[in-house]
Structures are given as structure tokens and as C-alpha cells.
Design a protein around this motif. Sequence first.
Motif, PDB file in Angstrom:
ATOM      1  N   PHE A 183       0.830  -1.201   0.000  1.00 12.51           N
ATOM      2  CA  PHE A 183       0.000   0.000   0.000  1.00 12.51           C
ATOM      3  C   PHE A 183       0.866   1.254   0.000  1.00 12.51           C
ATOM      4  O   PHE A 183       0.601   2.204  -0.737  1.00 12.51           O
ATOM      5  CB  PHE A 183      -0.937   0.000   1.204  1.00 12.51           C
ATOM      6  CG  PHE A 183      -1.882   1.161   1.219  1.00 12.51           C
ATOM      7  CD1 PHE A 183      -3.007   1.155   0.415  1.00 12.51           C
ATOM      8  CD2 PHE A 183      -1.639   2.272   2.010  1.00 12.51           C
ATOM      9  CE1 PHE A 183      -3.877   2.225   0.412  1.00 12.51           C
ATOM     10  CE2 PHE A 183      -2.491   3.348   2.007  1.00 12.51           C
ATOM     11  CZ  PHE A 183      -3.615   3.317   1.211  1.00 12.51           C
ATOM     12  N   LEU A 222       2.439   1.685  -3.384  1.00  9.19           N
ATOM     13  CA  LEU A 222       1.404   2.089  -4.345  1.00  9.19           C
ATOM     14  C   LEU A 222       1.065   3.561  -4.158  1.00  9.19           C
ATOM     15  O   LEU A 222       0.941   4.322  -5.128  1.00  9.19           O
ATOM     16  CB  LEU A 222       0.155   1.216  -4.138  1.00  9.19           C
ATOM     17  CG  LEU A 222      -0.891   1.312  -5.229  1.00  9.19           C
ATOM     18  CD1 LEU A 222      -0.350   0.747  -6.518  1.00  9.19           C
ATOM     19  CD2 LEU A 222      -2.143   0.541  -4.813  1.00  9.19           C
ATOM     20  N   LEU A 223       0.946   3.957  -2.884  1.00  8.84           N
ATOM     21  CA  LEU A 223       0.633   5.362  -2.578  1.00  8.84           C
ATOM     22  C   LEU A 223       1.730   6.276  -3.123  1.00  8.84           C
ATOM     23  O   LEU A 223       1.451   7.281  -3.777  1.00  8.84           O
ATOM     24  CB  LEU A 223       0.476   5.517  -1.067  1.00  8.84           C
ATOM     25  CG  LEU A 223       0.203   6.923  -0.543  1.00  8.84           C
ATOM     26  CD1 LEU A 223      -1.034   7.497  -1.192  1.00  8.84           C
ATOM     27  CD2 LEU A 223       0.024   6.889   0.965  1.00  8.84           C
ATOM     28  N   ILE A 254       3.958   5.678  -5.488  1.00  3.86           N
ATOM     29  CA  ILE A 254       4.036   5.677  -6.960  1.00  3.86           C
ATOM     30  C   ILE A 254       2.866   6.461  -7.549  1.00  3.86           C
ATOM     31  O   ILE A 254       3.039   7.314  -8.423  1.00  3.86           O
ATOM     32  CB  ILE A 254       4.042   4.230  -7.492  1.00  3.86           C
ATOM     33  CG1 ILE A 254       5.329   3.520  -7.050  1.00  3.86           C
ATOM     34  CG2 ILE A 254       3.928   4.223  -9.010  1.00  3.86           C
ATOM     35  CD1 ILE A 254       5.308   2.031  -7.304  1.00  3.86           C
ATOM     36  N   LEU A 255       1.675   6.173  -7.026  1.00  5.38           N
ATOM     37  CA  LEU A 255       0.490   6.832  -7.598  1.00  5.38           C
ATOM     38  C   LEU A 255       0.511   8.330  -7.348  1.00  5.38           C
ATOM     39  O   LEU A 255       0.014   9.109  -8.143  1.00  5.38           O
ATOM     40  CB  LEU A 255      -0.792   6.223  -7.005  1.00  5.38           C
ATOM     41  CG  LEU A 255      -1.166   4.848  -7.509  1.00  5.38           C
ATOM     42  CD1 LEU A 255      -2.471   4.413  -6.894  1.00  5.38           C
ATOM     43  CD2 LEU A 255      -1.291   4.855  -9.025  1.00  5.38           C
ATOM     44  N   THR A 288       2.707   9.578 -10.172  1.00  9.55           N
ATOM     45  CA  THR A 288       2.337   9.252 -11.551  1.00  9.55           C
ATOM     46  C   THR A 288       0.874   9.545 -11.844  1.00  9.55           C
ATOM     47  O   THR A 288       0.535   9.842 -12.986  1.00  9.55           O
ATOM     48  CB  THR A 288       2.591   7.777 -11.867  1.00  9.55           C
ATOM     49  OG1 THR A 288       1.925   6.988 -10.895  1.00  9.55           O
ATOM     50  CG2 THR A 288       4.055   7.445 -11.859  1.00  9.55           C
ATOM     51  N   ALA A 289       0.007   9.442 -10.839  1.00 10.04           N
ATOM     52  CA  ALA A 289      -1.420   9.576 -11.154  1.00 10.04           C
ATOM     53  C   ALA A 289      -2.072  10.751 -10.441  1.00 10.04           C
ATOM     54  O   ALA A 289      -2.659  11.618 -11.078  1.00 10.04           O
ATOM     55  CB  ALA A 289      -2.149   8.280 -10.801  1.00 10.04           C
ATOM     56  N   TRP A 290      -1.968  10.777  -9.122  1.00 10.36           N
ATOM     57  CA  TRP A 290      -2.802  11.767  -8.404  1.00 10.36           C
ATOM     58  C   TRP A 290      -2.360  13.186  -8.692  1.00 10.36           C
ATOM     59  O   TRP A 290      -3.193  14.083  -8.821  1.00 10.36           O
ATOM     60  CB  TRP A 290      -2.784  11.500  -6.907  1.00 10.36           C
ATOM     61  CG  TRP A 290      -3.260  10.134  -6.571  1.00 10.36           C
ATOM     62  CD1 TRP A 290      -2.670   9.269  -5.709  1.00 10.36           C
ATOM     63  CD2 TRP A 290      -4.414   9.454  -7.083  1.00 10.36           C
ATOM     64  NE1 TRP A 290      -3.371   8.100  -5.663  1.00 10.36           N
ATOM     65  CE2 TRP A 290      -4.437   8.181  -6.491  1.00 10.36           C
ATOM     66  CE3 TRP A 290      -5.409   9.787  -7.983  1.00 10.36           C
ATOM     67  CZ2 TRP A 290      -5.421   7.234  -6.776  1.00 10.36           C
ATOM     68  CZ3 TRP A 290      -6.382   8.862  -8.271  1.00 10.36           C
ATOM     69  CH2 TRP A 290      -6.388   7.612  -7.664  1.00 10.36           C
ATOM     70  N   PRO A 339      -0.834  14.566 -11.448  1.00  9.51           N
ATOM     71  CA  PRO A 339      -1.367  15.102 -12.719  1.00  9.51           C
ATOM     72  C   PRO A 339      -2.883  15.199 -12.744  1.00  9.51           C
ATOM     73  O   PRO A 339      -3.422  16.218 -13.197  1.00  9.51           O
ATOM     74  CB  PRO A 339      -0.862  14.125 -13.778  1.00  9.51           C
ATOM     75  CG  PRO A 339      -0.208  13.015 -13.068  1.00  9.51           C
ATOM     76  CD  PRO A 339       0.044  13.409 -11.661  1.00  9.51           C
TER      77      PRO A 339
END
Lengths: 162, 301
Positions: free
Chosen positions: A17, A20-21, A23-24, A27-29, A31
Motif C-alpha cells: 500500500f 502504491l501510494l 508511486i500513484l 504518476t497519477a494523483w 497530474p
Amino acid sequence: MLLQLNPGVIIWTAVTFGLLLLILKTTAWKPILEALDTREESIRQSIERAEEAKKEAEVVLEENRKNLAKAEERAQKLIREARELSEKLRSEAMSKAHADANSVLDKAREEIERDKQQAISQLHGLVAELAVKAAEKILSETIDEARQKKLVENFLNSLPKN
Amino acid sequence: MIFGSAILSSASMLAANVGKAVSDTAAAAVAHAGSASNGNWVIEHVSDSHTLDFLPFGEIHLPHFSPIHIAGLTIDMSLTKHVVMMWIAGLLVFLVLRAAAKGYKKSLIPRRFANAVEMVVLFIRDDVVLPATGEKGRKLLPYFLTLFFFILFSNLFELIPYASTPSGDINFTASLALIAFFVIQISGVIHHGFFGYFKGLIPKGVPIFALPILAVVEILGLFTKPFALCVRLFANLVAGDIAIFSFIGLIFVFGTVLIAPLAIGFALFIELLEVLVAFIQAYIFTILTALFVGMAIHQEH
């Protein structure tokens, strides 16, 4: 068996977790959330700009309406003035024409009168001469010409005029 | 009549054949997991193991690591079925969200796929986290979003054949609840200071004689909240799993294929219900964590 605690899985879950937190997050949150924020900001700005533009347009419209009304008024005034002027000019021209005609008439009348007077006075002289000559011939007796003339003139003056 | 009886007989033959096949499978299952009728195989299927079962294609044995002993505690870090499933779920979450995030690089207007993800993100942000925590929770958004998507994908693994849901493992939910516990306490401590936070737990104007009782209750409450989070998610997911397996298991318990339409129908119904449950439980875990964080940040005075 179902409720058996297994610290290994707990740790693996936490590690997974956490990773993942991390990395995200980059990469995700980042942008996605930033894009959402920028979009919301741009939408808000667009709405504000539209609002402003609307207000401006309303002001301009109001101004235009005012200008139009003013122009209309001015045009009406101009037309009225022009009409008045033309009326005045017309009446002036009319009265002037009247006056001219009258003066021409008067002059003509005066001339006629004068000519008439002249003619009458000429006629007087001529008639007196003719009468004298006729009397000379008839009487063949010459009396004082001046006296005779006076006599005839008196006679003529005693005659009614015209 | 003759035609009809022919159909009947062929149907019964077919049924017999299928029945034989099923009973064979059941026998295999019995051989594999003990008696079919005592239901142990259901529990075995639902609980964690060190093998990935791809019956009938075989199975993968996951590597064993020697246990680590720390402070009298034996920690077995060996990979298990649920750890692998959790990784796959995490990987899927990463792939899906990165694909969605890429859509924003070109323009701020999302396309189909990014739009779907954005809908969920907006829902979590505007309807779950921010109303519960207020503006101060904005910093925690990545945590809540990750939590929601990770739990959701883990839950959905319940419905994939050969997969199994890590959310049906109490260790998985306990770990997430533990993280939630720390997030709640730390955000409270950050906003109120260490002593301020624990002092704020007890409402003001409480008579002195009630203080010890209330203190105990409130401190217990700190632990029961994440505990409830843990048990709720685990119980809901494991219950759905067990229900599906039990309905399928009816075929083997009765030993006849005639029960299959009924059993499969019910199992299908539960599966569809589980789709709903997967979303609802992910939502509930997230919104409750957000609420607890909000309560820690905005203590009643």
C-alpha cells in the motif's frame, strides 16, 4: 484458519500500500488532481470573464441606446428646424413678392396718373391755342393775346374736370 | 410421444453423463480438500495459502522464506496467494490510473477512459473526503484515493476465476485499518498538538467523576473504529465468497446435476450482488476513514 493472524501478510500489505501510494502520488494523483484544479480554475475564470464581458456589453448597449435616442432627437430637431426655416422662407418670399407686385402696381398706377396729368395739361394748352386761333379766325380781330388767353383759361377752368 | 421419450431418454443420458463428470470432479475435490460435505473445502478456498491453484491446469507453489524472529515474534514473510493477488491488484490500479493520468497531458478535457476515472476521483474528492475533513483534508487526498482504488480492485478480485480477494483476508484489512489508525491519529496530532489532541478527545464540561470512565471509553474508541473498519471489510468480502462457494458446493453435496441450475442461479445472483458490495465496501472504508480523520481534525469542544 480464516481468522489466523499472519504478520507477514500484514507487513506485505502495508509495504504494498505504501509503495502504491508513493508511486500513484507522482504518476497519477498529482497530474489528475492538478489537471482538475487547473480546469476548475480556468472554468471559473472563463465564467468571470464572460460575466464581465456581459456587463461591458450591457453598458455599451445602454450607451448605444442613449446615443441612438440622442441622434433621433437631433434628427427630429433638425427636421423641425428645416421645416420652420423653409416655412419662414416661403412666407417671406410670398410677402416680398406681394410687396413687389404691389409696388410695381403702384408705380404703374402713378405713371399712368402722371401721363394722364401730362396729357391733360398738354390737351389744355392745345385746346387753348386751338380756341384762340379759331377765335382769331372767327373774329379776325386781335385783342390782346394775353388777355384773350386768360379769358379762355378762365372759361376752361370753369368747365367741370374730365 | 416416441419423439418426446427419445428426447427424454437422451436428456437423461446427458444428465447422467454430466452427473458422472460432476461426481468425478467432486471426488477429485474430495480427494483434494477432504470431505465435500463438511464444508472445509470452502474455508480452504477462501483462506490464504502458499499455492496458486489453477485446477485443473496445475498449481504454482509460492516461494517460502525462512521466518524472521523479532522480539519473540515469528514473522513469516513468505509470499502467499493473497499477497500475489494484492500485487496484481496494485499493478492494475497503477496501470489504470497512469493511463488515465496520461490523458491529461494532451488536454485538460478528459477522453472516455480518463473521464470514467475522473468521475470516481471527483466523487471521492467532492462527496467523500472534502465534506468529511474540510479543506485541511486536501493534502490527504492521494491517500484516500489510493485507498479507495486499491480496496475496490482487491474486492473485484473476488469475482475473477482463479483469483481470490485479498480483502477476504483479515490480515489485509487489518493492515489497511492499522494504516488508517495512524493516519487518523497523526492528522489529529498535527492539527492540535500531541497533548491538545488527546485532551480534545474528552468533551468539555464533563463532571469530574465521569472523567476516568470517559477517558477509557474515548481511548477505546480510537481502537474500535479501525477495528470495525477491518472486520467490516473482511466479513463482507469473505461472506460473499463463502456464499458463492456454498451455492456451487450444493451440487457436490447433493451429488446430482439437477440442482445445478438452482445453485448456479443463486451463485450468479450473489456474484452480481458482490459487484455492488465491492464498490460499496470500498466506499464505506474510505468514507469512514475520512470521517474519522475529520473528527480528529475538527474535535468537538
